[in-house]
Scaffold this active site. Structure first.
Site, PDB file in Angstrom:
ATOM      1  CG  HIS A   1      -1.748  -1.042   1.290  1.00 45.04           C
ATOM      2  ND1 HIS A   1      -2.691  -1.505   0.487  1.00 45.04           N
ATOM      3  CD2 HIS A   1      -1.625  -2.304   2.857  1.00 45.04           C
ATOM      4  CE1 HIS A   1      -3.524  -2.979   0.646  1.00 45.04           C
ATOM      5  NE2 HIS A   1      -2.624  -2.902   1.851  1.00 45.04           N
TER       6      HIS A   1
ATOM      7  CG  HIS B   1       2.578   5.930   5.661  1.00 42.74           C
ATOM      8  ND1 HIS B   1       2.438   5.314   7.108  1.00 42.74           N
ATOM      9  CD2 HIS B   1       1.729   6.143   5.236  1.00 42.74           C
ATOM     10  CE1 HIS B   1       2.129   5.889   7.106  1.00 42.74           C
ATOM     11  NE2 HIS B   1       0.524   6.698   6.506  1.00 42.74           N
TER      12      HIS B   1
ATOM     13  CG  HIS C   1      -0.834   8.678   2.127  1.00 43.42           C
ATOM     14  ND1 HIS C   1      -1.312   7.214   2.280  1.00 43.42           N
ATOM     15  CD2 HIS C   1      -0.099   8.530   3.083  1.00 43.42           C
ATOM     16  CE1 HIS C   1      -1.795   7.116   2.762  1.00 43.42           C
ATOM     17  NE2 HIS C   1      -0.628   8.181   3.443  1.00 43.42           N
TER      18      HIS C   1
ATOM     19  CD  GLU D   1      -3.924   9.753   2.568  1.00 42.36           C
ATOM     20  OE1 GLU D   1      -3.556   9.715   3.629  1.00 42.36           O
ATOM     21  OE2 GLU D   1      -4.920   8.576   1.981  1.00 42.36           O
TER      22      GLU D   1
ATOM     23  CG  HIS E   1       0.393  10.548   6.482  1.00 41.43           C
ATOM     24  ND1 HIS E   1      -0.376   9.856   6.309  1.00 41.43           N
ATOM     25  CD2 HIS E   1       0.354  11.594   6.797  1.00 41.43           C
ATOM     26  CE1 HIS E   1      -1.650  10.184   5.463  1.00 41.43           C
ATOM     27  NE2 HIS E   1      -1.183  12.028   6.041  1.00 41.43           N
TER      28      HIS E   1
ATOM     29  CB  THR F   1      -6.479   8.046   5.644  1.00 38.40           C
ATOM     30  OG1 THR F   1      -5.140   7.427   5.517  1.00 38.40           O
ATOM     31  CG2 THR F   1      -6.003   9.220   5.991  1.00 38.40           C
ATOM     32  CB  THR F   2      -4.922   2.440   4.905  1.00 36.48           C
ATOM     33  OG1 THR F   2      -4.104   2.022   6.135  1.00 36.48           O
ATOM     34  CG2 THR F   2      -4.329   3.555   4.494  1.00 36.48           C
TER      35      THR F   2
HETATM   36  C1  LIG Z   1       0.031   2.610  10.638  1.00 43.08           C
HETATM   37  C2  LIG Z   1      -1.099   3.319   9.792  1.00 43.08           C
HETATM   38  C3  LIG Z   1      -2.242   2.333   9.655  1.00 43.08           C
HETATM   39  C4  LIG Z   1      -3.091   2.701   9.176  1.00 43.08           C
HETATM   40  N1  LIG Z   1      -2.950   4.215   8.327  1.00 43.08           N
HETATM   41  C5  LIG Z   1      -2.631   4.801   8.882  1.00 43.08           C
HETATM   42  S1  LIG Z   1      -2.744   6.497   8.332  1.00 43.08           S
HETATM   43  N2  LIG Z   1      -2.360   6.869   6.476  1.00 43.08           N
HETATM   44  O1  LIG Z   1      -3.567   7.365   8.710  1.00 43.08           O
HETATM   45  O2  LIG Z   1      -0.840   7.090   8.831  1.00 43.08           O
HETATM   46  N3  LIG Z   1      -1.416   4.622   9.694  1.00 43.08           N
HETATM   47 ZN   LIG Z   2      -0.601   7.601   6.141  1.00 46.70          ZN
END
Ligand SMILES: Cc1ccnc(S(N)(=O)=O)n1
Ligand SMILES: [Zn+2]
Length: 261
Positions: free
Chosen positions: A64, A94, A96, A106, A119, A199-200
């Site tokens: 992802h 990570h 996006h 995002e 993020h 957000t995932t």
């Molecule tokens: C660790 C994690 C899981 C899912 N989503 C996110 S996020 N994209 O909201 O930072 N972080």
């Molecule tokens: Zn994220």
């Protein structure tokens, strides 16, 4: 085994509510930040980011995004103050991004998308013993969002983009020592903050979002390195990892506060 969630036509953000009904919840992320609606809160303290003695462990393609994982056995790498009641420990970071520079972030600001968004995910290690425990707790997580746009080369990002060839395929992981995300912070730590979610999937509604106002700039070449990553593993048809962002979600009455005026 059901269709794994992703960012495609059949498994993308508009379908996530089927397996994760909270996708239609009351505090989902990301959101569009309408700057004129953000309320300056003089009680918001400056954000304190203590990344000096951070230890990176690995870099990982989970199918992802590309994820840098940090050693979180103690509270040597934390954020505190700002909108937070206690220190939150850095777990991973990570990104996006889009297939083109016109979109990819995002969060949006007055409807403007950026090319990418970083993020930095932190967890409340005062109240909880592990990230997994904090990840399902109401005051468990705090994520810093940093907008990324294209421009000059970013010296702090080369170590990361130069390592992407090791994690091209979904499921690949590599040892990745000596990276400090401190080098990715913009000059200003002015931020917007609001109560939101992951957000995932699983989209848990337990994230204190801290979105920095000032974007950082990376070069077109560095941006292209992200687009060489794949959603797919070695055995599948090649699927470039692009457009791995969720669009803005309804605000549903939430207030966005600004640390600056
Ligand atoms: C660790 C994690 C899981 C899912 N989503 C996110 S996020 N994209 O909201 O930072 N972080
Ligand atoms: Zn994220």
């Amino acid at each position: 085994t059901g269709l794994q969630w992703g960012y495609g036509e059949d498994n993308g953000p508009s379908e996530w509510h089927i397996d994760f009904p909270i996708a239609q919840g009351s505090r989902q992320s990301p959101i569009n930040i309408v700057t004129s609606d953000a309320v300056y809160d003089p009680d918001l303290l400056p954000l304190s980011i203590c990344y000096d003695s951070c230890t990176t462990l690995s870099i990982f393609n989970d199918g992802h995004s590309v994820i840098v994982e940090f050693d979180d056995v103690d509270s040597k790498t934390v954020i505190q103050s700002g909108p937070l009641q206690v220190p939150y420990r850095l777990k991973q970071c990570h990104f996006h991004w889009g297939g083109k520079n016109t979109h990819g972030s995002e969060h949006t600001v007055n409807g403007k998308s950026y090319a990418s968004e970083l993020h930095l995910v932190h967890w409340n290690a005062v109240k909880y013993k592990t990230f997994a425990e904090a990840a399902v707790a109401p005051d468990g997580l705090a994520v810093i969002g940093i907008f990324i746009e294209t421009g000059d080369d970013h010296p702090g990002l080369h170590q990361l983009t130069d390592a992407f060839y090791m994690v091209k395929f979904k499921g690949s992981k590599a040892v990745f020592p000596g990276f400090n995300p401190k080098s990715l912070l913009p000059k200003s730590l002015h931020y917007w903050t609001y109560p939101g979610s992951l957000t995932t999937p699983p989209l848990y509604e337990n994230v204190i979002w801290i979105v920095l106002k000032e974007p950082i700039k990376i070069s077109q070449k560095q941006m292209h390195r992200f687009r060489l990553l794949l959603f797919s593993n070695e055995d599948e048809d090649r699927l470039p990892m692009i457009d791995n962002f969720r669009p803005p979600q309804p605000l549903k009455g939430r207030k966005v506060r600004a640390s600056f005026c």
